[in-house]
Design an enzyme around this catalytic site. Structure first.
Site, short mmCIF file in Angstrom:
data_model
loop_
_atom_site.label_atom_id
_atom_site.label_comp_id
_atom_site.label_asym_id
_atom_site.label_seq_id
_atom_site.Cartn_x
_atom_site.Cartn_y
_atom_site.Cartn_z
N THR A 137 -1.01 -4.80 0.13
CA THR A 137 -1.21 -3.71 0.67
C THR A 137 -0.53 -3.94 2.31
O THR A 137 -0.69 -5.19 2.78
CB THR A 137 -2.68 -3.43 0.75
OG1 THR A 137 -3.10 -2.75 -0.49
CG2 THR A 137 -2.96 -2.58 1.99
N GLY A 188 -7.96 -5.37 1.14
CA GLY A 188 -9.09 -5.92 0.17
C GLY A 188 -9.55 -4.96 -0.84
O GLY A 188 -8.99 -3.83 -1.19
N1 ASP Z 1 -7.55 -1.93 0.12
C1 ASP Z 1 -6.52 -1.39 -1.08
C2 ASP Z 1 -7.33 -0.70 -2.29
O1 ASP Z 1 -8.60 -0.77 -2.28
C3 ASP Z 1 -6.19 -2.58 -1.90
C4 ASP Z 1 -5.67 -3.76 -1.20
O2 ASP Z 1 -5.74 -3.94 0.05
O3 ASP Z 1 -5.16 -4.98 -1.69
O4 ASP Z 1 -6.72 0.29 -2.64
#
Ligand code: ASP
Length: 316
Positions: free
Chosen positions: A172, A224
């Protein structure tokens, strides 16, 4: 002393095995991309561009880079769907825009910005979002055009495991900038989690969870396990801590500590406070981050969470 202006970008909290050649190659690509993109973004900030423009610009560059889970290279969902989430916020006015489940538009952050600037709403989803995107004339791609070999492989692995990992998303992207006039903006863009259900929405498009900016205190972009980040409204919690007198670094540390207390509370975040100080923290092994401030001679690019912590400490 002259006002500090600063830019910090991230490429997603993640854990992976660098002995795996595919992961190692992706890691390398991300590292090169972050180094290139912080330089390009910095040029714009240093020549006096507004923080909102720089945040959109660097996130667009990250979205165009296939080694990140945003735009091209986004995580592939359970039905092999590509649904992108993004949000953006200007800290001077608290103006913000967000969209969840964006189909076909790699520059998801620009869709969020258009919602902020061209509608009276904060967030659009579903048919209304689709109609809005069509009316704006954004180029639309087919889902297959977003697939990369890296994401396909991840999808195949999870398919074989027959289980969806808690934080099945890596890469992300997000950015926070404070410009020379003291305006702080933040944004986050993602393809979400590999194998996610159709319609699943994580923290990234949620103002207060994945993104927040208030120029009086600071700006934040999170990454996350979205299901847990949402529960603690992580981005706004960090800004409240800064309001209470903590530095951006202390605020990130405290938020990640709180996140880590939740089951599978995996993630990371980046921040800038109203004095221009940068902060970042994460509880997975990797948090690709690059940052540059008007107090530095050159940008810092770090991947490993322990080296990142050392670099941040050295800059304090
Ligand atoms: N936070 C993002 C989600 O939950 C994924 C990530 O940051 O890796 O969609």
């Amino acid at each position: 002393m002259a006002e500090t202006f600063s830019l910090i970008i991230h490429g997603g909290s993640a854990s992976y095995d660098l002995n795996d050649p595919v992961e190692a190659a992706n890691h390398k690509e991300q590292e090169q991309a972050l180094a290139r993109i912080i330089e390009s973004g910095w040029k714009r900030l240093a020549r006096g561009d507004r923080s909102i423009d720089v945040v959109e610009y660097v996130i667009n560059l990250l979205e165009e880079t296939p080694c990140f889970n945003s735009g091209i290279g986004a995580a592939i969902g359970a039905e092999r769907q590509i649904e992108l989430d993004a949000s953006i916020m200007v800290g001077d006015t608290l103006q913000c825009g967000a969209a969840a489940g964006i189909r076909g538009v790699p520059h998801a952050i620009s869709v969020a910005r258009a919602i902020m600037e061209k509608t009276m709403h904060v967030m659009l989803v579903g048919d209304g979002l689709d109609n809005f995107i069509s009316a704006l004339g954004f180029e639309r791609l087919r889902d297959e055009e977003f697939y990369t070999a890296y994401q396909q492989r991840l999808w195949n692995m999870y398919q074989e495991l027959d289980t969806v990992p808690a934080h099945g998303g890596k890469g992300t992207v997000g950015a926070v900038a404070r410009d020379s006039k003291g305006s702080i903006s933040a944004g986050t863009s993602t393809g979400g989690m590999t194998m996610k259900m159709r319609g699943r929405v994580g923290d990234s498009p949620l103002i207060g969870a994945g993104t927040y900016a208030d120029s009086r205190y600071g700006g934040v972009s999170c990454t996350g396990y979205g299901e847990q980040i949402i529960k603690i409204g992580m981005a706004r919690t960090a800004i409240h801590l800064v309001k209470d007198g903590y530095t951006s670094q202390e605020a990130c540390d405290q938020c990640i500590d709180e996140l880590g207390q939740l089951k599978q509370g995996l993630g990371g975040m980046i921040a800038i406070d109203a004095t221009g100080r940068v902060g970042a923290c994460g509880n997975e092994r990797f948090l690709p981050v690059a940052f540059m401030t008007s107090q530095q001679v050159e940008p810092v690019v770090e991947f490993d969470i322990s080296s990142l912590k050392r670099s941040l400490k050295a800059k304090r």
